[in-house]
Every structure is written in structure tokens, then in C-alpha cells.
Design a protein around this motif. Structure first.
Motif, PDB file in Angstrom:
ATOM      1  N   ASN A  81       0.866  -1.177   0.000  1.00  0.00           N
ATOM      2  CA  ASN A  81       0.000   0.000   0.000  1.00  0.00           C
ATOM      3  C   ASN A  81       0.901   1.224   0.000  1.00  0.00           C
ATOM      4  N   GLY A  82       0.522   2.187  -0.734  1.00  0.00           N
ATOM      5  CA  GLY A  82       1.326   3.399  -0.755  1.00  0.00           C
ATOM      6  C   GLY A  82       0.451   4.585  -1.105  1.00  0.00           C
ATOM      7  N   TYR A  83       1.080   5.725  -1.209  1.00  0.00           N
ATOM      8  CA  TYR A  83       0.363   6.905  -1.675  1.00  0.00           C
ATOM      9  C   TYR A  83       1.285   7.723  -2.563  1.00  0.00           C
ATOM     10  N   LEU A  84       0.638   8.430  -3.427  1.00  0.00           N
ATOM     11  CA  LEU A  84       1.363   9.241  -4.394  1.00  0.00           C
ATOM     12  C   LEU A  84       1.028  10.700  -4.118  1.00  0.00           C
ATOM     13  N   PHE A 142      -4.114 -26.259  -0.412  1.00  0.00           N
ATOM     14  CA  PHE A 142      -3.481 -25.214  -1.201  1.00  0.00           C
ATOM     15  C   PHE A 142      -4.540 -24.230  -1.662  1.00  0.00           C
ATOM     16  N   GLY A 143      -4.132 -22.988  -1.756  1.00  0.00           N
ATOM     17  CA  GLY A 143      -5.054 -21.977  -2.237  1.00  0.00           C
ATOM     18  C   GLY A 143      -4.296 -20.679  -2.409  1.00  0.00           C
ATOM     19  N   ARG A 144      -5.011 -19.667  -2.783  1.00  0.00           N
ATOM     20  CA  ARG A 144      -4.362 -18.366  -2.981  1.00  0.00           C
ATOM     21  C   ARG A 144      -4.994 -17.362  -2.038  1.00  0.00           C
ATOM     22  N   LEU A 145      -4.120 -16.693  -1.307  1.00  0.00           N
ATOM     23  CA  LEU A 145      -4.607 -15.635  -0.423  1.00  0.00           C
ATOM     24  C   LEU A 145      -4.578 -14.310  -1.153  1.00  0.00           C
ATOM     25  N   ILE A 146      -5.463 -13.430  -0.760  1.00  0.00           N
ATOM     26  CA  ILE A 146      -5.280 -12.051  -1.199  1.00  0.00           C
ATOM     27  C   ILE A 146      -5.242 -11.166   0.037  1.00  0.00           C
ATOM     28  N   ASP A 147      -4.534 -10.128  -0.091  1.00  0.00           N
ATOM     29  CA  ASP A 147      -4.458  -9.130   0.971  1.00  0.00           C
ATOM     30  C   ASP A 147      -5.513  -8.078   0.637  1.00  0.00           C
ATOM     31  N   PHE A 148      -6.603  -8.073   1.372  1.00  0.00           N
ATOM     32  CA  PHE A 148      -7.725  -7.191   1.019  1.00  0.00           C
ATOM     33  C   PHE A 148      -7.325  -5.721   1.004  1.00  0.00           C
ATOM     34  N   LYS A 149      -6.314  -5.389   1.762  1.00  0.00           N
ATOM     35  CA  LYS A 149      -5.928  -3.976   1.805  1.00  0.00           C
ATOM     36  C   LYS A 149      -5.184  -3.541   0.558  1.00  0.00           C
TER      37      LYS A 149
END
Lengths: 104, 782
Positions: B142-145, B586-593
């Protein structure tokens, strides 16, 4: 009104106009600078990113497997070898309860 | 006195007026520096403020246009400096990355100058990553511009306006551990050998350790008593891959053979002949029940009994009735005759136990001893398709044998007799009950294995999971003719061939069929430890690749493996040393943020992202729940992933707009369902349907791909599912259909170099909403 008074009136008008003209002439006048603008920082090419017009239909072709000679693979990064334990999935489920709920 | 007579009055008036005007002029000039100046300054500030915001917008637009699609730009490079690389460690979080600090937005500048406003303007953009995904398998930030633009009118730098705005940024590395799999199926699937609904897997054009993987799991295996719940892929001679492994394993020399003296078609990889005397470790007593030997003896005794009774027609009898006839014969014959001796030997030594026991009869012993000296053990290897009519395989996976395989000598696997329930020994033995359960109903599923090495058999793939190649051995004891001295008479012995029927390894008591031999029989890679006909099914499927396979191990090292050395090669999917996660988890995680776009429903998603049958993909996009219908979408543009929290996905043909675009569709709890009016469908995307929570037992909580009777479904990407049925009623393939999975090199390695151009595995999404906005008059931050 007699002639003298008319002279006075017209004199006043004439003088006011003269003074105002002089004032206007000596006020700040902006000059238009037509010299080329020099960029102080150039960011490489100014090619714009590719645009896709939503009104154009693009006929995508059938996929062809690239030849072996045309492709060179990169060294896989570390995270590609990571396998998540069940605890991570439980954590994701917990986060989903909060962050995964979308307010309309 | 008249007006005109007053001298100097006119002059006085004129001078007075001029003086008044001079005072007014002087006053106006001074006032300009006061309220007028202030008014002009306000107007100027408003103008500069608008121009600065315009500059910001222009800068953002430029960044957006370059950040994902202009690899030659500094912007592109600097955004990616946030990620760790092979040559540089990841920079610390919250360290600003200055994209540029003295940029002149040309469009804003031209706009102002063309209107006669001498504008001076410069912009700066700074990227700050402040958060990293907490998951090991996800690299995302996560970042900002921050974008700053300073504007002032030339000559009036003190009247400077600076506009600052901030946008959220999501930086994701789209690569994942599952990308290396062309096919990942967690649960058992009965259709890997289905000859009428084929699965074709086309791996990447590999290089060194870069090779496609496939995980074939056996979760939810049907309940049975067989402790071995593996999967067996039936090799097919006409579809053998072009790798040296099979020839090494089987001894096949690319020339098919047939059993000597037979009229069968040539379909054997090898034929071997050994004298029976090689098997001295097998006591002859094990062969007392061989029908071929018993028939000979019974015939000889029947002939003797008939001779004693003076009969000209010999009826061959056995056991009790033969004993009776012998007794009658003995009472009528000369006690010195050979016939009498044969009958006496039989009557004295026959035992009724165990269904009739001739072993104590010396005549029988003579015959069997001769057989043991003369028998030749002949065996050959072939594929399932040569033995059974697999093109007519039943729903249970079995098939009728081909004609040649029903001949007496060759029916060790396929004798369609009542003894074997008219299904043949191989099927019958595996359907037997043990511990109140069927032994293993899946072993008899014969057919042709999925074409996992591509249509042409030239694409390597490394298979993980308990998967073995399978072909079959047919063995028999060949007939012979031998004249022996049998009770002072020369008798010709010509026993019929003895088919060596399949007998389950674990069955007791052991017979000569399933007794493990101590000394091996030389036969290529396979050491024959059993005489019986059987399935050769203990070599891992990766053995087809040869004795050396290179790949990346779970720790990222390039290693080489000999597939013949361990069995199975990989019980679980390859993972780091010390990790032991089963394939079912097995599976794929996502980072909701770090998700770029969030949608509560598929309808909103489609409204926002689909236009004119084109789907615009931008990073990781999350849809909370609902059925996603992409059947109306024909192509997609961009890179990213769609993660559907709950719901099914309907999909038809879907292709990418650009060669470099790629899309991953991940269903967290749902199925993919093909929805198209065409019989052939091509989907250029990665499809994953791993149900969560992971459930091994529930049949409904499984993710899959429903093929809905299509003739051909081609997936360019990869396919990762909980289960995969190609023949399940209306949701499977049409008869004769094909499911083809082409492992897209761009999915396998999104950072590969393709045609001299480095691909970009990252995606940057810049938010549309200002999360910070300020106008600063007079102050400068840069």
C-alpha cells in the motif's frame, strides 16, 4: 447658458478625457511572451500510454504457443516458493469479515 | 458687471479643474497598490490555484499512462523500485521515492500562455510505500502518491500557489506459487483415463529447471479397502510421449511384437521367454491344481479305465466318477497290465479333499514333473488399449477384451468366465470384497491416459501427487509336446497353455500366481517378481521423462531428480523444506488492503468495468458475492486478477486484447460454468476454483469447471480446481470432447522475456479519489 459657461463645460470634459487617456497609457501593460518554453526537466519520451477506445472492437486472434527460442524465463522471486499454512487462511477469513464487506 | 468682464475667471476655472483631475489621477494610481492590488491578487490567486490543480491532474494522467505501459520511462522503473529484486533488497517502508521534482506540465502551460498569461509552473511527484502485505506468498504494497504543483505569474514569484494532492496506490506482484501449475486437481478424478472425453495438457516450452507442473491429488478417493489409493495413468502405444523414459522402463525398442505362433496383432513392447526351471524356488506342489496338468492325467486314467473295461470310446472323467470306473476296470482287467496299474495307482492315491487331490498319484507326479521340465514361461507387455476395447468403456470404467486377449493363453487378465464374474480376473479381483468393502473399484478403470505431454507428446511436465504410469503384463506357460514313458507305454503329453491369471497380491493363501519370487527375472527397469499377468503400475509417471528431470525445488534451488529413485516422486505439492501442507489445503490468499477495486456485487463490477464486450482489468479486483456472468465479455484489456468471494462464474470464449495482457480468475467458493452457444470455447485466462473452507468430505463444497456438454474447451492459462469430471452427465464434455489446457508462459512467468521484451509482473493501481488536498499560498515544499 452663455458662451463662456459652455467653454468651461467642454473644457472640463476635454481635460478629463485627456488625463484619463494619459493614465491608461501609463498603466502596466502585459506583454505577450512568444519565446519558446524551455523545459527544465524532460521525462524521456512523451509518448502517451496506449489507449483503448471503448468503441473499437478488437478481434483477438487465436492463441499460439511461443517458440521455445523466443522465450527466456526469469529467476523466480522468493515469494513464489512460499506455501501458506492454514493459519494464514484463517487470518484472511478474519480480515475478510471486515475488509471484505463492501458497503454499497 | 458681466461674466466675461471678470478677467482671469476662465483661466481660474480651467486650472481648478485640471488640478482636481491631477489629484484624482494621483489618488487612483496610489489606490492600485491598495484594495485594487488586493483584488487583482485574489483574482490571480484563483487563476493560479486552478492552473496548479490542472497541472496536478495532468501529472496524474501522465503517471497513469506510463506506470503500467511504458517500460522505458523513469516513472515505470521508480514505481517498481519498491519491490525487492534479484540485485537489490527491498527499500525500507516509508522511504519516499521521488519520481520527478522539476517537471513542467506542458498542456497546462500551453493553455495559460495561449491565453496571454505568463505562467511559470513546475511539478513534483513522490511515491511512498507504507505497508507491505503480511502474507509470505503475496508481495504487495500500500502506498500513496503525492503530487505537488507550484504556479506563479512571471515576475510575481511572491504570489506563488502550490497545490498538493494525494492518491492511494496499490502495488502488487501478480506472481504466485500456483502459477507453475498447468493443472492442479486436489481430489480424485475418474476421468484421467477416459478415452472418449480426453484431457490434454500442454506445458510451457521449457528450459532447464523451468518446467510446467501438474498436481494430481487423490482427495475424496472412493471408500475402499485398498490401502493404496493412487492414480494410474494407462499409457497408450500410439500416444507415447517422445521422451526416452518409457523405452527404458519397459524395454520397448519401438518395434511392436506378438507372442510367437499367435495370430494376434503386433502390440507387445517386448516378449520374453524363460525356462520354467528358473523358478526352482516355487515348489512343484503349487502347481498341483493346474487344470492343464490335471486334464492330461485324467485323460490318461480314463483311457486306462476304458481299456480295462474294453471300451473303444473314451470318455474323460474326473474325481469320484473316475474312481468308480477305475474300480470296475480293475475288477475286469489283468492285474499285470499297465492299465490296471494306472487305475490302481489312481484309486489308491486319490484324495477327495480340497476339491480333488491327485498329488499322491505317481502317474500325476510323472506328468507334472515332465511339465516342470518342459514348460516355458512366456510373458509380454502391452497397453490397456491393446487388451481391452477401451473405446467402449462403460460408466464404471471397464471394457470388454479384444478378441486376441480372450484366447486361452492370453487371458490372464481378461478371462470372461463365471469364475471371474464375466469381467476378467483383473476387474474381478479388484471388485472383490475385503473387510466388508470393495477392494478398489478405481483400479479397473482402463483406457488411455490424459495427454499430459501435449498433443504431440513433446512438452515436459512434472507431475506431483501419487500418480503412476500403468501398462500390463500377460504371462502364460506355453504348451509343449513331449513323449514320455508312462507305465511302460510311450505317451505324448501336450498340455494346453496355462494362462497365468491375475491374483491380488494380498490374497491368502498364496498360490504360484501371487507368490513373490526371490530371484528377479531380467526385464528392463521392471523386475518381475510374480509369474501372474498383472498391471505394471509402480513406476511414477515422471519416469516417462527419463532418469533425469530438472526443476526448482521448494526452496527455489535448481535440482535434478531421478524419477525412478523414489516412489511416489512427490506425495504432496513441492514446497519449502520443513513445510508439509497437503495438496487439499493449497489456495491463494489475497491481501484485502491491497485490492485495487472492491465491488459488492458482480452487477456493479460489470457496469463499471465492461464496455462494448471488453473487460478492463486493473490489478486485483474483489467482488464480494454473487454469480459473475462473463459470458457476454469477449475480450479483456490489462493485467490483474478477479477474486470472487462467493458465487459462480459463467464464462464463454474470452481472449486478451494485447499479447502481454493476462487475467486470473479466482473463485473462493463457487464453480466455473461454460456458457456459450458455440461448441468450442477458448478462454485465455487462469481459472482457479479452490473452495474455502477446505473441505475434503463435502461433495457440494468443491470448486470445479462445469463443461456443460461442450465439444472442445481450451484454456490458455492454467486450471486449478478441487475436482474435475469430464464425463459427469450433462456437465461434462460431449462424447468425443476434449478439454485442453495450455499452460501460458506469461502466466507461468509474468516476468519472462518474450521476443526480446521483458514482461512486467507487477501492476500499479492509482486511486481515483483524492485522499488529501491542499492549496498553499506563498509557501513552498520544494
Amino acid at each position: 447658458m452663455d458662451q463662456a459657461r459652455w467653454i468651461v463645460v467642454f473644457s472640463v470634459i476635454f481635460l478629463m478625457m485627456t488625463v484619463l487617456t494619459i493614465l491608461h497609457r501609463f498603466s502596466v501593460v502585459e506583454t505577450i511572451n512568444r519565446t519558446p518554453i524551455e523545459k527544465s526537466e524532460v521525462l524521456e519520451k512523451t509518448t502517451k500510454g496506449e489507449k483503448v477506445s471503448s468503441s473499437i472492437k478488437h478481434e483477438a486472434g487465436a492463441w499460439k504457443s511461443p517458440a521455445a527460442s523466443s522465450i527466456k524465463y526469469s529467476k523466480p522471486p522468493a515469494h513464489v516458493f512460499a506455501v501458506e499454512e492454514n493459519v494464514s487462511f484463517i487470518k484472511e477469513e478474519e480480515v475478510k469479515e471486515d475488509k471484505g464487506r463492501i458497503l454499497e | 458687471m458681466s461674466f466675461t468682464s471678470k478677467r482671469g475667471f476662465l483661466l481660474y476655472i480651467v486650472i481648478a479643474v485640471m488640478f482636481a483631475l491631477a489629484i484624482m489621477a494621483f489618488a487612483l494610481n496610489s489606490l492600485k497598490r491598495g484594495a485594487v492590488t488586493q483584488l487583482a491578487k485574489n483574482v490571480d490567486q484563483n487563476r493560479l490555484s486552478l492552473l496548479a490543480q490542472s497541472a496536478n491532474a495532468e501529472v496524474l494522467s501522465m503517471i497513469r499512462s506510463k506506470v503500467n505501459s511504458d517500460p522505458d520511462s523513469q516513472i515505470f522503473e521508480k514505481f517498481r523500485s519498491v519491490f525487492p529484486s534479484a540485485t537489490a533488497a527491498m527499500p525500507p517502508l516509508r522511504q519516499p521515492v521521488v519520481l520527478f521534482s522539476n517537471f513542467q506540465p506542458q498542456q497546462t502551460l500551453s493553455m495559460a500562455v495561449n491565453d496571454g498569461y505568463n505562467l511559470k509552473i513546475k511539478s513534483k511527484a513522490v511515491l511512498t510505500a507504507f505497508r507491505e502485505s503480511p502474507y509470505n506468498s503475496v508481495t504487495a504494497f500500500n502506498g500513496y502518491l503525492d503530487v505537488y504543483s507550484q504556479a506563479y505569474r512571471e515576475g510575481f514569484e511572491e504570489n506563488l500557489i502550490e497545490a498538493h494532492e494525494r492518491r492511494d496506490v496499490r502495488l502488487v506482484d501478480l506472481r504466485h506459487n500456483l502459477d507453475k501449475y498447468a493443472l492442479f486437481v486436489k481430489n480424485y478424478c475418474p476421468d484421467y483415463n477416459n478415452p472418449r472425453r480426453r484431457i490434454v495438457v500442454e506445458g510451457i516450452p521449457g528450459s532447464g529447471a523451468h518446467i510446467s507442473h501438474a498436481y494430481i491429488g487423490n482427495g475424496n478417493y472412493p471408500d475402499c479397502s485398498d490401502p493404496d489409493k493412487s492414480l494410474w495413468f494407462d499409457v497408450c502405444t500410439s500416444e507415447l510421449p517422445g521422451f526416452p523414459g518409457f523405452n527404458t522402463i519397459s524395454g520397448y525398442s519401438n518395434t511392436l511384437k506378438k507372442f510367437p505362433g499367435s495370430s494376434m496383432a503386433e502390440c507387445l513392447y517386448s516378449v520374453n521367454t524363460l525356462p520354467f526351471s528358473n523358478f526352482s524356488e516355487l515348489p512343484i506342489s503349487l502347481f498341483y491344481k493346474v487344470q492343464a496338468v490335471i486334464k492330461i492325467y485324467e485323460m490318461f486314467v480314463s483311457q486306462a479305465a476304458a481299456g480295462c473295461l474294453g471300451e473303444t470310446t473314451v470318455v474323460t472323467l474326473s474325481k469320484g466318477p473316475l474312481v468308480e470306473k477305475c474300480r470296475r476296470g480293475m475288477s475286469a482287467a489283468d492285474s499285470n497290465s499297465a492299465a490296471y496299474e494306472i487305475c490302481k495307482d489312481f484309486v489308491d492315491n486319490y484324495r477327495d479333499s480340497g476339491g480333488g487331490d491327485y498329488s499322491r498319484c505317481s502317474g500325476f507326479q510323472k506328468i507334472i514333473t515332465t511339465c516342470a521340465q518342459e514348460w516355458k514361461y512366456i510373458y509380454g507387455y502391452t497397453d490397456a488399449n491393446s487388451i481391452w476395447k477401451v473405446e467402449n468403456v462403460t460408466a464404471g470404467g471397464t471394457a470388454a477384451p479384444r478378441d486376441w486377449a480372450t484366447a486361452l493363453a492370453f487371458r490372464g487378465l481378461s478371462a470372461m468366465t463365471e469364475k471371474f464374474r464375466n469381467k476378467g480376473p483383473f476387474v474381478s479381483e479388484n471388485l472383490d470384497r475385503k473387510d466388508s468393502k470393495i477392494f478398489n473399484p478405481e483400479r479397473p478403470r482402463v483406457g488411455k491416459m490424459a495427454k499430459i505431454y501435449g498433443e504431440s507428446g513433446d512438452k515436459k511436465i512434472l507431475v506431483e501427487g501419487p500418480v503412476y504410469l500403468r501398462y500390463f503384463k500377460i504371462g502364460f506357460l506355453d504348451e509343449f509336446k513331449k513323449t514320455i514313458d508312462f507305465y511302460r507305454a510311450q505317451k505324448e503329453i501336450n498340455p494346453e497353455p496355462v494362462p497365468l491369471s491375475f491374483h491380488r497380491y494380498d490374497k491368502e493363501p498364496k498360490s504360484f500366481l501371487n507368490t513373490r519370487l526371490g530371484s528377479s527375472v531380467p526385464a528392463g527397469m521392471i523386475s518381475e517378481r510374480y509369474l501372474m499377468s498383472r498391471a505394471v503400475d509402480s513406476v511414477p509417471i515422471n519416469g516417462l521423462l527419463g532418469n533425469s528431470v530438472q526443476y526448482f525445488d521448494g526452496d527455489g534451488r535448481e535440482v535434478t531428480m531421478n524419477p525412478y529413485s523414489t516412489s511416489p516422486n512427490f506425495d504432496k505439492p513441492i514446497q519449502k523444506t520443513g513445510s508439509s501442507v497437503p495438496g487439499s489445503r493449497f489456495g491463494r490468499l489475497i491481501d484485502f488492503k491491497t485490492v485495487s477495486w472492491n465491488y459488492p456485487s458482480p452487477q456493479q463490477f460489470l457496469m463499471d468495468r465492461v464496455s462494448n464486450e471488453t473487460l478492463f482489468v486493473d490489478g486485483v479486483m474483489y467482488i464480494e458475492k454473487g454469480d459473475l456472468d462473463l459470458s457476454g465479455v469477449k475480450q479483456f484489456y490489462g493485467k490483474g486478477m478477479i477474486y470472487l468471494g462467493s458465487g459462480n462464474c459463467y464464462i464463454g470464449s474470452l481472449k486478451r486484447y494485447n499479447e502481454r495482457d493476462h487475467l486470473r480468475l479466482y473463485l473462493r467458493s463457487g464453480d466455473f460454468s461454460i456458457k456459450s452457444s458455440a461448441d468450442s470455447v477458448e478462454i485465455q485466462a487462469s481459472l482457479s476454483a479452490f473452495f474455502y473452507p477446505f473441505s475434503k468430505k463435502s461433495q457440494t463444497q468443491q470448486g470445479s469447471l462445469l463443461l456443460n456438454g461442450k465439444k472442445e474447451v481450451k484454456i490458455v492459462g492454467n486450471l486449478l480446481v478441487d475436482y474435475l469430471y469430464t464425463s459427469s452427465g450433462g456437465v461434462g464434455l460431449a462424447d468425443g470432447g476434449v478439454l485442453k489446457i495450455c499452460h501460458d508462459p506469461i502466466i507461468y512467468d509474468p516476468a519472462a522475456n518474450l521476443d526480446g521484451e521483458d514482461l512486467d509482473p507487477y501492476h500499479i493501481s492509482i486511486g481515483p479519489v483524492k485522499t488529501l488536498f491542499s492549496i498553499n499560498a506563498g509557501g513552498k515544499t520544494f
